[in-house]
Design a protein around this motif. Sequence first.
Motif, PDB file in Angstrom:
ATOM      1  N   ALA A 107       1.016  -1.265  -0.313  1.00  0.00           N
ATOM      2  CA  ALA A 107       0.000  -0.142  -0.223  1.00  0.00           C
ATOM      3  C   ALA A 107       1.419   1.313   0.334  1.00  0.00           C
ATOM      4  N   ILE A 108       1.679   1.167   0.826  1.00  0.00           N
ATOM      5  CA  ILE A 108       2.782   2.295   0.664  1.00  0.00           C
ATOM      6  C   ILE A 108       3.754   2.885  -0.503  1.00  0.00           C
ATOM      7  N   VAL A 109       3.258   1.092  -1.652  1.00  0.00           N
ATOM      8  CA  VAL A 109       4.429   1.504  -2.567  1.00  0.00           C
ATOM      9  C   VAL A 109       3.655   2.197  -3.476  1.00  0.00           C
ATOM     10  N   ALA A 110       1.676   1.337  -3.374  1.00  0.00           N
ATOM     11  CA  ALA A 110       1.468   2.287  -4.185  1.00  0.00           C
ATOM     12  C   ALA A 110       0.682   3.538  -3.935  1.00  0.00           C
ATOM     13  N   LEU A 134      -6.165   2.402 -11.193  1.00  0.00           N
ATOM     14  CA  LEU A 134      -5.543   1.192 -10.791  1.00  0.00           C
ATOM     15  C   LEU A 134      -4.849   1.410 -10.033  1.00  0.00           C
ATOM     16  N   VAL A 135      -4.121   2.596 -10.239  1.00  0.00           N
ATOM     17  CA  VAL A 135      -2.697   2.339  -8.718  1.00  0.00           C
ATOM     18  C   VAL A 135      -3.911   3.157  -7.641  1.00  0.00           C
ATOM     19  N   GLY A 136      -5.133   4.424  -8.053  1.00  0.00           N
ATOM     20  CA  GLY A 136      -5.594   4.214  -6.714  1.00  0.00           C
ATOM     21  C   GLY A 136      -5.987   3.677  -6.007  1.00  0.00           C
ATOM     22  N   LEU A 137      -7.169   2.501  -7.107  1.00  0.00           N
ATOM     23  CA  LEU A 137      -7.783   1.569  -6.591  1.00  0.00           C
ATOM     24  C   LEU A 137      -6.732   0.582  -5.978  1.00  0.00           C
ATOM     25  N   ALA A 138      -5.603   0.339  -6.275  1.00  0.00           N
ATOM     26  CA  ALA A 138      -4.819  -1.116  -5.431  1.00  0.00           C
ATOM     27  C   ALA A 138      -4.584  -0.510  -4.170  1.00  0.00           C
ATOM     28  N   ALA A 139      -4.080   0.815  -4.451  1.00  0.00           N
ATOM     29  CA  ALA A 139      -4.006   1.470  -3.026  1.00  0.00           C
ATOM     30  C   ALA A 139      -5.058   1.915  -2.018  1.00  0.00           C
ATOM     31  N   MET A 140      -5.991   1.705  -2.687  1.00  0.00           N
ATOM     32  CA  MET A 140      -7.086   1.631  -1.164  1.00  0.00           C
ATOM     33  C   MET A 140      -7.966   0.590  -0.777  1.00  0.00           C
ATOM     34  N   LEU A 141      -7.595  -0.651  -1.545  1.00  0.00           N
ATOM     35  CA  LEU A 141      -7.724  -1.591  -1.160  1.00  0.00           C
ATOM     36  C   LEU A 141      -6.772  -2.298  -0.724  1.00  0.00           C
ATOM     37  N   LEU A 142      -5.259  -2.455  -0.628  1.00  0.00           N
ATOM     38  CA  LEU A 142      -4.272  -2.105   0.084  1.00  0.00           C
ATOM     39  C   LEU A 142      -4.356  -1.959   1.733  1.00  0.00           C
ATOM     40  N   TRP A 143      -4.929  -0.702   1.547  1.00  0.00           N
ATOM     41  CA  TRP A 143      -5.345  -0.073   3.432  1.00  0.00           C
ATOM     42  C   TRP A 143      -6.350  -0.442   3.159  1.00  0.00           C
ATOM     43  N   LEU A 144      -7.405  -0.805   3.137  1.00  0.00           N
ATOM     44  CA  LEU A 144      -8.375  -1.171   3.428  1.00  0.00           C
ATOM     45  C   LEU A 144      -8.516  -3.060   4.133  1.00  0.00           C
ATOM     46  N   GLY A 145      -7.409  -3.552   2.801  1.00  0.00           N
ATOM     47  CA  GLY A 145      -6.991  -5.308   4.007  1.00  0.00           C
ATOM     48  C   GLY A 145      -6.175  -4.798   4.687  1.00  0.00           C
TER      49      GLY A 145
END
Length: 161
Positions: A107-110, A134-145
């Motif tokens: 998440a930090i990388v994204a 896509l990176v924004g979605l990945a960041a959000m999903l990774l932080w949520l996870g």
Amino acid sequence: MMAQLSQWVGSLPISLAMRRITWLVPMLQTVHILSTGIVLSSVVMIGMRVWGGSRSGTAIARSARFIPWTWTALAVAAVTGIALMLASPRSFRDSAFVAKLYLMAAAIVATAALPSMLRRNACGGKDAGVPAQLVGLAAMLLWLGATLAGRGRWIAGLLGG
């Protein structure tokens, strides 16, 4: 190996002292959870603009507004998280905790990549391109996870597991 690390950390004088202060761990947990909420909220605010859910301002301006909140809250979460690991070293053996660390790293990388992707956008940042979305979605999903993994034992307790 993790069991020995947990035992070693648990035997450190600072770890022993922290466990004797009854109010310290709940206070650290409160600050840790609040700072995690700020990280997640700021990433969602950036994501809403990147995905087109909000049209106020540009994606670059929204990113510039909320990224400082993200990094500041992440620093607070890191400090309180390290303190909580010292006060409760059993977490080193918790698979949900290990998953949280991996998810946070990704998440930090994204999150770090998103502002530069927005600046390189051919539309001048008004509308984010598909890679930035896509990176924004990945960041959000990774932080949520990472947030859910961090609450893994708590959620399992609620579910009776």
